[in-house]
Design a protein around this motif. Structure first.
Motif, PDB file in Angstrom:
ATOM      1  N   ASN A 124       4.685   8.533   2.755  1.00 15.68           N
ATOM      2  CA  ASN A 124       3.684   7.508   3.088  1.00 15.68           C
ATOM      3  C   ASN A 124       3.312   6.614   1.906  1.00 15.68           C
ATOM      4  OD1 ASN A 124       2.776   7.752   6.026  1.00 15.68           O
ATOM      5  ND2 ASN A 124       2.730   9.883   5.385  1.00 15.68           N
ATOM      6  N   PRO A 125       2.931   7.173   0.741  1.00 15.07           N
ATOM      7  CA  PRO A 125       2.614   6.279  -0.377  1.00 15.07           C
ATOM      8  C   PRO A 125       3.838   5.533  -0.910  1.00 15.07           C
ATOM      9  CG  PRO A 125       2.564   8.572  -1.101  1.00 15.07           C
ATOM     10  CD  PRO A 125       2.672   8.585   0.398  1.00 15.07           C
ATOM     11  N   ARG A 139       3.697  -2.606   6.899  1.00 17.72           N
ATOM     12  CA  ARG A 139       4.938  -1.928   6.504  1.00 17.72           C
ATOM     13  C   ARG A 139       4.893  -0.454   6.892  1.00 17.72           C
ATOM     14  NH1 ARG A 139       4.918  -4.217   2.063  1.00 17.72           N
ATOM     15  NH2 ARG A 139       3.887  -2.626   0.787  1.00 17.72           N
ATOM     16  N   LEU A 140       3.745   0.181   6.688  1.00 17.97           N
ATOM     17  CA  LEU A 140       3.620   1.600   7.054  1.00 17.97           C
ATOM     18  C   LEU A 140       3.685   1.782   8.562  1.00 17.97           C
ATOM     19  CD1 LEU A 140       3.243   4.472   6.074  1.00 17.97           C
ATOM     20  CD2 LEU A 140       0.776   4.120   6.141  1.00 17.97           C
ATOM     21  N   ASN A 141       3.115   0.851   9.322  1.00 15.55           N
ATOM     22  CA  ASN A 141       3.207   0.938  10.777  1.00 15.55           C
ATOM     23  C   ASN A 141       4.653   0.831  11.252  1.00 15.55           C
ATOM     24  OD1 ASN A 141       0.683   0.869  12.797  1.00 15.55           O
ATOM     25  ND2 ASN A 141       0.036   0.092  10.814  1.00 15.55           N
ATOM     26  N   ILE A 328      -5.329   4.006   9.743  1.00 14.62           N
ATOM     27  CA  ILE A 328      -6.352   4.669   8.924  1.00 14.62           C
ATOM     28  C   ILE A 328      -5.788   4.943   7.538  1.00 14.62           C
ATOM     29  CG2 ILE A 328      -7.750   6.752   8.643  1.00 14.62           C
ATOM     30  CD1 ILE A 328      -7.775   6.964  11.745  1.00 14.62           C
ATOM     31  N   TYR A 329      -4.583   5.463   7.496  1.00 14.30           N
ATOM     32  CA  TYR A 329      -3.918   5.787   6.235  1.00 14.30           C
ATOM     33  C   TYR A 329      -3.759   4.531   5.374  1.00 14.30           C
ATOM     34  CZ  TYR A 329      -0.601   8.287   3.205  1.00 14.30           C
ATOM     35  OH  TYR A 329       0.024   8.887   2.138  1.00 14.30           O
ATOM     36  N   GLY A 330      -3.272   3.466   5.990  1.00 13.47           N
ATOM     37  CA  GLY A 330      -3.027   2.225   5.259  1.00 13.47           C
ATOM     38  C   GLY A 330      -4.299   1.608   4.707  1.00 13.47           C
ATOM     39  N   ILE A 331      -5.353   1.571   5.524  1.00 11.71           N
ATOM     40  CA  ILE A 331      -6.626   1.008   5.076  1.00 11.71           C
ATOM     41  C   ILE A 331      -7.193   1.827   3.917  1.00 11.71           C
ATOM     42  CG2 ILE A 331      -9.048   0.653   5.728  1.00 11.71           C
ATOM     43  CD1 ILE A 331      -8.020  -0.102   8.540  1.00 11.71           C
ATOM     44  N   GLY A 348      -4.762  10.507  -3.759  1.00  5.91           N
ATOM     45  CA  GLY A 348      -5.442  10.018  -2.560  1.00  5.91           C
ATOM     46  C   GLY A 348      -4.614  10.255  -1.312  1.00  5.91           C
ATOM     47  N   ALA A 349      -3.298  10.076  -1.425  1.00  3.83           N
ATOM     48  CA  ALA A 349      -2.410  10.312  -0.283  1.00  3.83           C
ATOM     49  C   ALA A 349      -2.477  11.763   0.166  1.00  3.83           C
ATOM     50  CB  ALA A 349      -0.972   9.946  -0.657  1.00  3.83           C
TER      51      ALA A 349
END
Length: 404
Positions: A124-125, A139-141, A328-331, A348-349
Protein backbone atom coordinates in the motif's frame (compact mmCIF):
# COMPACT_ATOMS: atom_id res chain seq x y z
CA UNK A 1 -4.61 17.52 -13.50
CA UNK A 2 -1.43 15.54 -12.80
CA UNK A 3 -0.84 12.14 -14.38
CA UNK A 4 -1.94 9.25 -12.15
CA UNK A 5 1.04 7.04 -13.03
CA UNK A 6 4.30 8.20 -14.58
CA UNK A 7 6.18 6.07 -17.10
CA UNK A 8 9.08 5.09 -14.84
CA UNK A 9 6.69 3.50 -12.33
CA UNK A 10 4.67 1.34 -14.75
CA UNK A 11 6.58 -1.95 -14.27
CA UNK A 12 6.89 -1.80 -10.46
CA UNK A 13 3.24 -0.72 -10.30
CA UNK A 14 2.16 -3.81 -12.27
CA UNK A 15 4.29 -6.16 -10.13
CA UNK A 16 3.10 -4.74 -6.83
CA UNK A 17 -0.52 -4.52 -7.97
CA UNK A 18 -0.47 -8.27 -8.66
CA UNK A 19 -0.01 -8.79 -4.91
CA UNK A 20 -3.36 -7.12 -4.21
CA UNK A 21 -5.00 -10.00 -6.09
CA UNK A 22 -3.18 -12.58 -3.94
CA UNK A 23 -4.37 -11.43 -0.53
CA UNK A 24 -7.86 -10.81 -1.93
CA UNK A 25 -7.92 -14.49 -2.84
CA UNK A 26 -6.94 -15.51 0.71
CA UNK A 27 -9.46 -13.16 2.34
CA UNK A 28 -12.47 -14.49 0.52
CA UNK A 29 -11.50 -18.14 0.58
CA UNK A 30 -11.34 -17.70 4.35
CA UNK A 31 -14.85 -16.17 4.38
CA UNK A 32 -16.27 -19.35 2.84
CA UNK A 33 -14.51 -21.50 5.45
CA UNK A 34 -17.06 -20.39 8.04
CA UNK A 35 -19.83 -22.17 6.14
CA UNK A 36 -17.59 -25.19 5.48
CA UNK A 37 -16.54 -25.74 9.11
CA UNK A 38 -20.07 -25.11 10.35
CA UNK A 39 -21.12 -28.16 8.30
CA UNK A 40 -18.02 -30.32 8.88
CA UNK A 41 -17.72 -29.83 12.64
CA UNK A 42 -21.27 -28.76 13.55
CA UNK A 43 -20.18 -25.44 15.08
CA UNK A 44 -22.06 -22.34 16.20
CA UNK A 45 -21.61 -18.99 14.42
CA UNK A 46 -19.48 -17.80 17.33
CA UNK A 47 -17.14 -20.82 17.04
CA UNK A 48 -16.72 -20.55 13.26
CA UNK A 49 -16.01 -16.82 13.58
CA UNK A 50 -12.77 -17.78 15.38
CA UNK A 51 -11.45 -18.31 11.83
CA UNK A 52 -11.78 -14.57 11.26
CA UNK A 53 -10.32 -13.88 14.71
CA UNK A 54 -7.21 -15.90 13.79
CA UNK A 55 -6.96 -14.36 10.32
CA UNK A 56 -7.44 -10.69 11.19
CA UNK A 57 -5.81 -10.99 14.60
CA UNK A 58 -2.70 -12.07 12.71
CA UNK A 59 -2.94 -8.94 10.57
CA UNK A 60 -2.76 -6.89 13.78
CA UNK A 61 0.22 -8.78 15.18
CA UNK A 62 2.34 -8.77 12.00
CA UNK A 63 1.73 -5.24 10.68
CA UNK A 64 4.10 -3.24 12.90
CA UNK A 65 6.98 -5.77 12.72
CA UNK A 66 6.49 -5.75 8.93
CA UNK A 67 6.74 -1.95 8.84
CA UNK A 68 9.94 -2.03 10.92
CA UNK A 69 11.33 -4.74 8.62
CA UNK A 70 10.75 -2.80 5.39
CA UNK A 71 11.92 0.40 7.07
CA UNK A 72 15.26 -1.30 7.78
CA UNK A 73 15.46 -3.44 4.62
CA UNK A 74 13.38 -2.60 1.54
CA UNK A 75 9.95 -2.94 -0.06
CA UNK A 76 11.15 -5.92 -2.10
CA UNK A 77 12.40 -7.68 1.05
CA UNK A 78 8.95 -7.17 2.58
CA UNK A 79 7.32 -8.75 -0.46
CA UNK A 80 9.59 -11.81 -0.26
CA UNK A 81 8.93 -12.26 3.47
CA UNK A 82 5.17 -11.92 2.96
CA UNK A 83 5.10 -14.55 0.21
CA UNK A 84 7.17 -16.96 2.34
CA UNK A 85 4.72 -16.76 5.24
CA UNK A 86 1.65 -16.88 2.99
CA UNK A 87 2.81 -20.04 1.19
CA UNK A 88 3.92 -21.73 4.43
CA UNK A 89 0.54 -21.16 6.10
CA UNK A 90 -1.37 -22.47 3.08
CA UNK A 91 0.75 -25.65 2.90
CA UNK A 92 0.17 -26.29 6.63
CA UNK A 93 -3.50 -26.97 5.83
CA UNK A 94 -2.42 -30.42 4.64
CA UNK A 95 -1.03 -31.70 7.99
CA UNK A 96 -3.98 -29.98 9.72
CA UNK A 97 -6.31 -32.32 7.81
CA UNK A 98 -4.19 -35.34 8.77
CA UNK A 99 -4.71 -34.69 12.49
CA UNK A 100 -8.27 -33.33 11.98
CA UNK A 101 -7.61 -30.49 14.42
CA UNK A 102 -9.54 -27.21 14.30
CA UNK A 103 -6.77 -25.59 16.43
CA UNK A 104 -4.15 -26.68 13.85
CA UNK A 105 -6.24 -25.08 11.10
CA UNK A 106 -6.38 -21.85 13.11
CA UNK A 107 -2.58 -21.87 13.42
CA UNK A 108 -2.21 -22.39 9.66
CA UNK A 109 -4.67 -19.55 9.01
CA UNK A 110 -2.74 -17.32 11.44
CA UNK A 111 0.58 -17.89 9.63
CA UNK A 112 -0.99 -17.46 6.20
CA UNK A 113 -2.67 -14.22 7.27
CA UNK A 114 0.63 -13.00 8.71
CA UNK A 115 2.05 -13.24 5.20
CA UNK A 116 -0.91 -11.29 3.82
CA UNK A 117 -0.38 -8.65 6.51
CA UNK A 118 3.27 -8.22 5.52
CA UNK A 119 2.27 -7.94 1.85
CA UNK A 120 -0.38 -5.30 2.56
CA UNK A 121 1.90 -3.30 4.85
CA UNK A 122 4.49 -3.29 2.07
CA UNK A 123 2.37 -2.81 -1.03
CA UNK A 124 0.00 0.00 0.00
CA UNK A 125 2.61 2.67 0.87
CA UNK A 126 4.71 1.55 -2.10
CA UNK A 127 1.82 2.30 -4.47
CA UNK A 128 1.20 5.68 -2.81
CA UNK A 129 4.87 6.60 -3.30
CA UNK A 130 4.80 6.01 -7.06
CA UNK A 131 4.05 9.57 -8.15
CA UNK A 132 2.53 12.80 -6.89
CA UNK A 133 0.55 13.04 -3.66
CA UNK A 134 -2.30 14.72 -5.55
CA UNK A 135 -3.07 11.46 -7.38
CA UNK A 136 -2.02 9.06 -4.61
CA UNK A 137 -5.54 8.07 -3.47
CA UNK A 138 -6.69 7.51 -7.05
CA UNK A 139 -3.58 5.42 -7.75
CA UNK A 140 -4.24 3.26 -4.69
CA UNK A 141 -7.87 2.78 -5.73
CA UNK A 142 -6.66 1.49 -9.12
CA UNK A 143 -4.31 -1.00 -7.44
CA UNK A 144 -6.97 -2.00 -4.92
CA UNK A 145 -9.37 -2.67 -7.79
CA UNK A 146 -7.42 -5.87 -8.45
CA UNK A 147 -8.01 -7.03 -4.88
CA UNK A 148 -11.63 -8.05 -5.54
CA UNK A 149 -10.53 -9.85 -8.71
CA UNK A 150 -8.54 -12.07 -6.38
CA UNK A 151 -11.64 -12.28 -4.21
CA UNK A 152 -13.64 -13.56 -7.17
CA UNK A 153 -10.99 -16.21 -7.88
CA UNK A 154 -11.04 -17.20 -4.21
CA UNK A 155 -14.81 -17.65 -4.23
CA UNK A 156 -14.68 -19.70 -7.44
CA UNK A 157 -11.99 -21.93 -5.94
CA UNK A 158 -14.06 -22.34 -2.78
CA UNK A 159 -17.24 -23.02 -4.71
CA UNK A 160 -15.85 -25.72 -6.99
CA UNK A 161 -13.11 -27.26 -4.85
CA UNK A 162 -14.48 -26.93 -1.29
CA UNK A 163 -18.23 -26.24 -1.08
CA UNK A 164 -19.32 -28.63 -3.84
CA UNK A 165 -17.98 -31.56 -1.78
CA UNK A 166 -17.37 -30.32 1.76
CA UNK A 167 -14.75 -32.27 3.70
CA UNK A 168 -11.46 -31.67 5.51
CA UNK A 169 -9.68 -33.11 2.49
CA UNK A 170 -11.30 -30.66 0.04
CA UNK A 171 -10.37 -27.73 2.29
CA UNK A 172 -6.78 -28.82 2.83
CA UNK A 173 -6.00 -29.93 -0.72
CA UNK A 174 -7.20 -26.58 -2.10
CA UNK A 175 -5.06 -24.53 0.27
CA UNK A 176 -1.97 -26.75 -0.06
CA UNK A 177 -2.16 -26.42 -3.86
CA UNK A 178 -2.39 -22.64 -3.49
CA UNK A 179 0.73 -22.75 -1.32
CA UNK A 180 2.67 -24.51 -4.07
CA UNK A 181 1.55 -21.87 -6.61
CA UNK A 182 2.70 -19.14 -4.23
CA UNK A 183 6.18 -20.65 -4.11
CA UNK A 184 6.33 -20.24 -7.90
CA UNK A 185 5.27 -16.58 -7.58
CA UNK A 186 7.92 -16.11 -4.90
CA UNK A 187 10.61 -17.29 -7.33
CA UNK A 188 9.36 -14.79 -9.95
CA UNK A 189 9.50 -11.94 -7.42
CA UNK A 190 13.03 -12.92 -6.38
CA UNK A 191 14.18 -12.63 -10.00
CA UNK A 192 12.23 -9.45 -10.84
CA UNK A 193 14.04 -6.10 -11.01
CA UNK A 194 12.22 -3.39 -9.09
CA UNK A 195 13.14 -0.39 -6.94
CA UNK A 196 14.10 -1.48 -3.43
CA UNK A 197 12.42 1.53 -1.81
CA UNK A 198 14.82 1.55 1.13
CA UNK A 199 14.84 4.53 3.49
CA UNK A 200 18.01 6.61 3.22
CA UNK A 201 16.96 9.43 5.56
CA UNK A 202 17.78 9.35 9.26
CA UNK A 203 14.85 7.86 11.19
CA UNK A 204 13.56 9.12 14.53
CA UNK A 205 12.76 6.70 17.36
CA UNK A 206 9.42 4.91 17.45
CA UNK A 207 8.15 6.97 20.41
CA UNK A 208 8.72 10.22 18.52
CA UNK A 209 7.10 8.79 15.40
CA UNK A 210 4.05 7.53 17.32
CA UNK A 211 3.58 10.93 18.99
CA UNK A 212 3.61 12.70 15.64
CA UNK A 213 1.18 10.19 14.15
CA UNK A 214 -1.20 10.46 17.10
CA UNK A 215 -1.22 14.26 16.83
CA UNK A 216 -2.41 14.00 13.20
CA UNK A 217 -6.21 13.84 13.51
CA UNK A 218 -6.79 12.76 9.90
CA UNK A 219 -4.46 9.81 10.43
CA UNK A 220 -5.60 8.97 13.97
CA UNK A 221 -9.29 9.01 13.09
CA UNK A 222 -8.50 7.18 9.85
CA UNK A 223 -7.17 4.24 11.86
CA UNK A 224 -10.42 4.19 13.87
CA UNK A 225 -12.53 4.40 10.70
CA UNK A 226 -10.50 1.59 9.11
CA UNK A 227 -11.06 -0.60 12.19
CA UNK A 228 -14.83 -0.22 11.89
CA UNK A 229 -14.87 -0.53 8.10
CA UNK A 230 -12.95 -3.82 8.08
CA UNK A 231 -15.19 -5.13 10.86
CA UNK A 232 -18.23 -4.27 8.74
CA UNK A 233 -16.81 -5.74 5.53
CA UNK A 234 -15.75 -9.04 7.08
CA UNK A 235 -19.00 -9.34 9.01
CA UNK A 236 -21.13 -8.69 5.92
CA UNK A 237 -19.19 -11.22 3.83
CA UNK A 238 -18.77 -13.85 6.56
CA UNK A 239 -22.52 -14.27 6.98
CA UNK A 240 -23.63 -13.68 3.38
CA UNK A 241 -23.78 -17.40 2.59
CA UNK A 242 -25.71 -18.06 5.83
CA UNK A 243 -28.22 -15.33 4.99
CA UNK A 244 -28.75 -16.59 1.44
CA UNK A 245 -29.15 -20.21 2.61
CA UNK A 246 -31.74 -19.19 5.18
CA UNK A 247 -33.59 -16.70 3.00
CA UNK A 248 -33.75 -18.76 -0.22
CA UNK A 249 -33.59 -22.29 1.24
CA UNK A 250 -30.51 -23.40 -0.74
CA UNK A 251 -27.26 -25.25 0.12
CA UNK A 252 -23.78 -23.73 0.53
CA UNK A 253 -22.66 -24.26 -3.07
CA UNK A 254 -25.74 -22.52 -4.49
CA UNK A 255 -25.55 -19.73 -1.91
CA UNK A 256 -21.92 -19.09 -2.86
CA UNK A 257 -23.14 -18.02 -6.31
CA UNK A 258 -24.87 -15.02 -4.70
CA UNK A 259 -21.69 -14.35 -2.74
CA UNK A 260 -19.77 -14.37 -6.04
CA UNK A 261 -22.22 -11.85 -7.52
CA UNK A 262 -21.66 -9.71 -4.43
CA UNK A 263 -17.89 -9.65 -4.95
CA UNK A 264 -18.26 -8.95 -8.69
CA UNK A 265 -20.41 -5.94 -7.78
CA UNK A 266 -17.76 -4.88 -5.26
CA UNK A 267 -15.08 -5.16 -7.94
CA UNK A 268 -16.92 -3.29 -10.69
CA UNK A 269 -18.08 -0.47 -8.42
CA UNK A 270 -14.51 0.16 -7.29
CA UNK A 271 -13.57 0.92 -10.90
CA UNK A 272 -16.58 3.24 -11.12
CA UNK A 273 -15.59 5.03 -7.90
CA UNK A 274 -12.02 5.45 -9.20
CA UNK A 275 -13.37 6.98 -12.42
CA UNK A 276 -15.64 9.34 -10.46
CA UNK A 277 -12.66 10.58 -8.44
CA UNK A 278 -11.57 12.54 -11.51
CA UNK A 279 -14.44 14.95 -10.77
CA UNK A 280 -15.62 14.26 -7.19
CA UNK A 281 -13.32 14.31 -4.16
CA UNK A 282 -12.63 10.94 -2.48
CA UNK A 283 -14.00 12.24 0.84
CA UNK A 284 -17.37 13.20 -0.69
CA UNK A 285 -17.69 9.80 -2.33
CA UNK A 286 -16.82 8.22 1.00
CA UNK A 287 -19.66 10.11 2.70
CA UNK A 288 -22.13 8.78 0.13
CA UNK A 289 -20.74 5.25 0.32
CA UNK A 290 -20.99 5.20 4.11
CA UNK A 291 -24.58 6.42 4.15
CA UNK A 292 -25.80 4.03 1.45
CA UNK A 293 -23.99 1.01 2.92
CA UNK A 294 -25.53 1.69 6.33
CA UNK A 295 -28.98 1.94 4.75
CA UNK A 296 -28.60 -1.38 2.88
CA UNK A 297 -27.33 -3.15 6.02
CA UNK A 298 -30.31 -1.80 7.96
CA UNK A 299 -32.67 -3.20 5.33
CA UNK A 300 -31.05 -6.64 5.71
CA UNK A 301 -31.43 -6.43 9.50
CA UNK A 302 -35.17 -5.70 9.45
CA UNK A 303 -36.41 -7.43 6.26
CA UNK A 304 -36.22 -11.18 6.96
CA UNK A 305 -38.56 -13.23 4.80
CA UNK A 306 -38.65 -10.75 1.91
CA UNK A 307 -36.60 -12.99 -0.40
CA UNK A 308 -34.95 -11.24 -3.32
CA UNK A 309 -35.64 -7.76 -1.90
CA UNK A 310 -33.35 -8.59 1.03
CA UNK A 311 -30.81 -10.36 -1.18
CA UNK A 312 -30.61 -7.27 -3.44
CA UNK A 313 -29.90 -5.06 -0.42
CA UNK A 314 -27.27 -7.56 0.74
CA UNK A 315 -25.48 -7.36 -2.62
CA UNK A 316 -25.71 -3.56 -2.71
CA UNK A 317 -23.88 -3.22 0.62
CA UNK A 318 -20.73 -4.41 -1.14
CA UNK A 319 -21.36 -2.19 -4.17
CA UNK A 320 -21.53 0.93 -2.00
CA UNK A 321 -18.70 0.06 0.43
CA UNK A 322 -16.09 -0.90 -2.18
CA UNK A 323 -14.20 2.41 -2.10
CA UNK A 324 -13.81 2.50 1.68
CA UNK A 325 -10.55 0.68 2.46
CA UNK A 326 -8.30 2.36 -0.15
CA UNK A 327 -9.95 5.76 0.30
CA UNK A 328 -9.61 5.81 4.09
CA UNK A 329 -6.07 4.49 3.69
CA UNK A 330 -5.19 7.05 1.02
CA UNK A 331 -6.58 10.03 2.93
CA UNK A 332 -4.93 9.03 6.21
CA UNK A 333 -1.51 8.19 4.77
CA UNK A 334 -1.44 11.13 2.35
CA UNK A 335 -1.89 13.46 5.31
CA UNK A 336 1.41 12.06 6.63
CA UNK A 337 3.18 12.29 3.27
CA UNK A 338 2.17 15.95 3.02
CA UNK A 339 3.39 16.71 6.57
CA UNK A 340 6.87 17.81 7.64
CA UNK A 341 7.77 14.17 8.35
CA UNK A 342 6.83 12.03 5.33
CA UNK A 343 9.32 9.41 6.56
CA UNK A 344 6.64 8.40 9.10
CA UNK A 345 4.59 6.84 6.29
CA UNK A 346 5.85 3.27 6.70
CA UNK A 347 5.03 3.15 10.41
CA UNK A 348 1.77 4.97 9.68
CA UNK A 349 0.93 2.32 7.08
CA UNK A 350 1.35 -0.40 9.69
CA UNK A 351 -1.21 1.32 11.94
CA UNK A 352 -3.76 1.29 9.13
CA UNK A 353 -3.09 -2.41 8.53
CA UNK A 354 -3.28 -3.13 12.27
CA UNK A 355 -6.75 -1.58 12.14
CA UNK A 356 -7.76 -4.72 10.24
CA UNK A 357 -8.09 -6.08 13.78
CA UNK A 358 -11.67 -4.84 13.40
CA UNK A 359 -12.36 -8.03 11.45
CA UNK A 360 -11.10 -10.12 14.37
CA UNK A 361 -13.08 -8.24 17.05
CA UNK A 362 -16.33 -7.21 15.37
CA UNK A 363 -16.99 -10.40 13.37
CA UNK A 364 -17.16 -12.60 16.52
CA UNK A 365 -19.38 -9.89 18.04
CA UNK A 366 -21.68 -10.19 15.04
CA UNK A 367 -21.55 -13.98 15.42
CA UNK A 368 -22.67 -13.70 19.04
CA UNK A 369 -25.55 -11.41 18.06
CA UNK A 370 -26.51 -13.98 15.42
CA UNK A 371 -26.51 -16.82 17.97
CA UNK A 372 -28.50 -14.82 20.54
CA UNK A 373 -30.98 -13.09 18.19
CA UNK A 374 -30.73 -13.96 14.47
CA UNK A 375 -28.29 -13.70 11.59
CA UNK A 376 -30.48 -10.89 10.21
CA UNK A 377 -30.38 -8.77 13.38
CA UNK A 378 -26.60 -9.24 13.49
CA UNK A 379 -26.34 -6.86 10.52
CA UNK A 380 -27.03 -3.99 12.90
CA UNK A 381 -23.33 -4.28 13.80
CA UNK A 382 -22.25 -3.25 10.25
CA UNK A 383 -24.85 -0.43 10.34
CA UNK A 384 -23.01 1.15 13.28
CA UNK A 385 -19.63 0.57 11.60
CA UNK A 386 -20.65 2.28 8.37
CA UNK A 387 -21.96 5.24 10.37
CA UNK A 388 -18.49 5.67 11.90
CA UNK A 389 -16.93 5.65 8.42
CA UNK A 390 -19.41 8.28 7.24
CA UNK A 391 -18.53 10.55 10.17
CA UNK A 392 -14.83 10.22 9.33
CA UNK A 393 -15.55 11.09 5.70
CA UNK A 394 -17.47 14.22 6.71
CA UNK A 395 -14.52 15.31 8.86
CA UNK A 396 -12.00 14.53 6.10
CA UNK A 397 -14.01 16.53 3.57
CA UNK A 398 -13.61 19.61 5.78
CA UNK A 399 -9.81 19.13 5.91
CA UNK A 400 -9.10 18.36 2.25
CA UNK A 401 -6.23 20.85 2.08
CA UNK A 402 -4.26 18.64 4.51
CA UNK A 403 -3.98 15.64 2.18
CA UNK A 404 -4.64 16.73 -1.41
Amino acid sequence: MKQTLEKQYILPFILVTSLFLLWGLANNMTDTLLAAFKRIMDMSDTQTSLIQFAFYGSYFCFALPAALFIRKKSFKAGIILGLLLYSAGAILFYPAAKVASYAFYLVAIYIMAGGCSVLETTANPYILSMGSQETATRRLNIAQSFNPIGSILGILMSKYFILDNISLYSVSATYATLGCVLIGILVIMLCAKMPLGKDTDKQDGLNVTFKRLFSNSLYRNGVVAQFFYVGAQIGVWSFTIRIVMQELGVLESEASTIYLITIIGFCLSRFVYTWLMKWVSPAKLLVAGGALSALMALIVAVSSGTGWFLITALVLISVFMSLMFPTIYGIALSSIAKSNHPEDSKIGASGLIMAILGGAILTPLQGMVSDVASVYISYLVPVVCFAVVMLYAISANKKRNQYE
